[in-house]
Each structure stands twice: as C-alpha cells, then as structure tokens.
Design an enzyme around this catalytic site. Structure first.
Site, PDB file in Angstrom:
ATOM      1  N   HIS A  67      31.298  43.403  40.144  1.00  0.00           N
ATOM      2  CA  HIS A  67      29.986  44.139  41.693  1.00  0.00           C
ATOM      3  C   HIS A  67      29.489  45.089  40.348  1.00  0.00           C
ATOM      4  O   HIS A  67      29.946  45.759  39.799  1.00  0.00           O
ATOM      5  CB  HIS A  67      31.363  44.364  42.826  1.00  0.00           C
ATOM      6  CG  HIS A  67      31.979  43.452  43.266  1.00  0.00           C
ATOM      7  ND1 HIS A  67      32.838  44.183  44.247  1.00  0.00           N
ATOM      8  CD2 HIS A  67      31.853  42.093  43.630  1.00  0.00           C
ATOM      9  CE1 HIS A  67      33.669  42.588  44.537  1.00  0.00           C
ATOM     10  NE2 HIS A  67      32.460  42.031  44.409  1.00  0.00           N
ATOM     11  N   HIS A  70      29.532  48.305  40.065  1.00  0.00           N
ATOM     12  CA  HIS A  70      29.923  48.456  39.094  1.00  0.00           C
ATOM     13  C   HIS A  70      30.242  48.675  37.269  1.00  0.00           C
ATOM     14  O   HIS A  70      30.198  49.354  36.635  1.00  0.00           O
ATOM     15  CB  HIS A  70      32.047  48.095  39.721  1.00  0.00           C
ATOM     16  CG  HIS A  70      32.359  49.298  40.477  1.00  0.00           C
ATOM     17  ND1 HIS A  70      33.205  49.896  40.107  1.00  0.00           N
ATOM     18  CD2 HIS A  70      31.980  48.501  41.533  1.00  0.00           C
ATOM     19  CE1 HIS A  70      33.402  50.411  41.732  1.00  0.00           C
ATOM     20  NE2 HIS A  70      32.735  49.397  42.642  1.00  0.00           N
ATOM     21  N   HIS A 123      40.923  42.164  44.864  1.00  0.00           N
ATOM     22  CA  HIS A 123      39.380  42.279  45.102  1.00  0.00           C
ATOM     23  C   HIS A 123      38.561  41.760  44.473  1.00  0.00           C
ATOM     24  O   HIS A 123      37.352  40.728  45.195  1.00  0.00           O
ATOM     25  CB  HIS A 123      39.643  44.026  45.161  1.00  0.00           C
ATOM     26  CG  HIS A 123      37.968  44.726  45.497  1.00  0.00           C
ATOM     27  ND1 HIS A 123      37.365  44.430  46.340  1.00  0.00           N
ATOM     28  CD2 HIS A 123      36.688  44.583  44.809  1.00  0.00           C
ATOM     29  CE1 HIS A 123      35.840  45.150  46.055  1.00  0.00           C
ATOM     30  NE2 HIS A 123      35.879  45.132  44.974  1.00  0.00           N
TER      31      HIS A 123
HETATM   32 ZN   LIG Z   1      34.284  46.024  44.621  1.00  0.00          ZN
END
Ligand SMILES: [Zn+2]
Ligand SMILES: *[C@@H]1O[C@H](CO)[C@@H](O)[C@H](O)[C@H]1NC(C)=O
Length: 276
Positions: A67, A70, A123
């Site tokens: 993501h 990050h 996730h």
């Molecule tokens: Zn994430």
C-alpha cells in the site's frame, strides 16, 4: 538496539486529517555500528532527517506491504541512498523492492541485530512483519504494519479470516509476550473504543483507553505495545485464549460464532460497519 518512531503523513491541519491517521515509520538502530533499518519510510525526507539527527546511516528498508502509505517512499529512498537494499514480500507490487523475503528469511543489521521475516498475510497477500532481536539483553520488537494494530487488526483486503487468524493468533501470537509491538498507524484510541463495545467489562481496555487518550492529547504516540498486552486488550487476538472463559460466551452471544476463526470474521465485520 534503539528504535526511533518517525511520525509520517502527519498533518498540521487537524481538521482535514484526524490525528489517528498518523503513520509511525521507524528507524531500527544498531548502536555499536550506527547502522539503521527504516521501516515503511513513506516520507523519506523525514526519515532521513531523523537518521541525520541521531547520526546513523540507513542500510536498508523493511517494507511491510505494498500500500502506498507504506511502500510509497521506497523509490525516493533508493534515489537518496544509492545501493540501499529494499526488502519486501513481493518484487511485483512492492514499489522499489530489490530483495524479496519469505516466511523465515533472516537478515542482520550491523553487529548485534537479527531480523526474522514473518509472512502475515490477509490485509495484503505478501504482508511481512519483521521480528527484531538484539544480542544485548533487551526485549525483542516486532513491526507489524497493517496486520496487527494496537487493539486492532487490518482490514481483510486480500485474504480470509483463516489467514488473519494464522497471522495474528499463531504467527504473531507465538512471539514472546514481552515483544514490543510497533504497528503502522496511530488508530489506538478509536480501536479501544470499539473494543469496549464488544468487551464492555474489560478493565484493562478501559485503563488503556484512558492512557491512550492522555498520550494523544500530549501529542505522544501509543506505540509500542507488547504481545502480552495485546492478548489482554485486543479482541482480535483474544478469540481463542483458553484461559479467558468469558470470551467465547460473549462472542457467541453477540455473533453466534462457533469457532475462533468465525469469531474473528464476525468481529472484523462488525468493526467494518462501526461508525464510532
Ligand atoms: Zn495497508
Ligand atoms: C512462519 O514462521 C513462523 C516462525 O518461524 C511460524 O510461527 C509460522 O507458523 C510460519 N508461518 C507459516 C504460514 O508457516
């Protein structure tokens, strides 16, 4: 080993971004060699400034997942620090990743620090948590990205409740209780408020919420927690603790859950729809 949290994606305009949106990038420092690893350095200039301030050299980047909030700083980090290694769970979708790691991959930092890569998917598919130990006698630390939050867990974007159960309760849950937990976002206050809707009588949660609110009012982070504290205050990690007899009945009454995995799925679903 020294760990320096660096507040990234923090906004001066609190009315635009609630304070819980802050992401805690971290520097892990080997003090004898002044080598550092940067965990999710999404705003490279802030992370490089923090490194310069304490006089350490960044040797590598540890990316928890793909993501943008990050991995989004990786390419700029690589430009700023030529030759830097960028570790991550996938060469395909983690921006700037130079070295792919797997469950069990061992890295070292400087002279005294060992880093064990733990695959903690759900996730995202390739999500990696980094378990860090030092030869000095001190508590280990784990960097859990968006898999385990303080009093919460990440949304199930690329995985199932079975996988989150394995990641949270088995892989991370097997780490020593004193392990310091550093997670990817400052969501603690909101997470604890949600947990009180599921476990209204959990005194440890009430105490921690009070403490977390004071920390945030003083503009201090709520990291680190510990694996032991999460077992006491994080419902997502508590779905199968045998010693907590009250939990299965609360969860069963609330969600009709017949197994820990089912309970985890239902708690997550409830949180997804919770307006707080
Ligand atoms: Zn994430
Ligand atoms: C990954 O490795 C850790 C520790 O070595 C272990 O606890 C965990 O079960 C492993 N995960 C998987 C999915 O095999």
């Amino acid at each position: 080993m020294k760990i320096i949290p660096v507040a990234c994606l923090e906004d001066n305009y609190a009315y635009l971004y609630p304070p819980e949106s802050i992401l805690g990038s971290c520097l892990i420092v080997d003090e004898s060699t002044k080598s550092a690893a940067a965990v999710d350095p999404v705003e490279p200039e802030k992370v490089l400034a923090a490194a310069a301030e304490v006089g350490v050299r960044i040797d590598c980047v540890l990316t928890t997942h793909h993501h943008w909030d990050h991995a989004g700083g990786n390419e700029k980090m690589a430009q700023s620090v030529p030759g830097i290694k960028v570790y991550g769970g996938s060469l395909d979708n983690v921006k700037g990743c130079t070295d792919q790691v797997e469950n069990g991959t061992e890295l070292s930092l400087g002279k005294d620090i060992e880093i064990l890569c733990l695959h903690t998917p759900c996730h995202t598919k390739g999500h990696i948590s980094y378990y860090v130990t030092s030869k000095e006698e001190e508590d280990p630390a784990v960097f859990t990205g968006d898999t385990l939050f303080i009093a919460g867990c990440g949304r199930f974007f690329e995985g199932t409740a079975e996988q989150m159960y394995q990641s949270l309760c088995v892989t991370l849950g097997s780490l020593p209780k004193p392990t310091q937990v550093y997670c990817g976002h400052e969501y603690t206050v909101k997470n604890l408020k949600f947990i009180l809707t599921v476990e209204p009588d959990n005194e440890k949660v009430k105490q921690k919420l009070e403490w977390a609110q004071k920390q945030r009012e003083a503009n201090q982070p709520t990291i680190p927690s510990t694996i032991g504290e999460e077992f006491e205050t994080n419902t997502f990690m508590r779905v199968d603790l045998p010693e907590i007899q009250i939990m299965p009945s609360i969860l069963q009454a609330k969600f009709g859950a017949k197994s820990p995995v089912e309970a985890l799925r239902e708690v997550r679903k409830t949180k997804d729809n919770w307006k707080g």
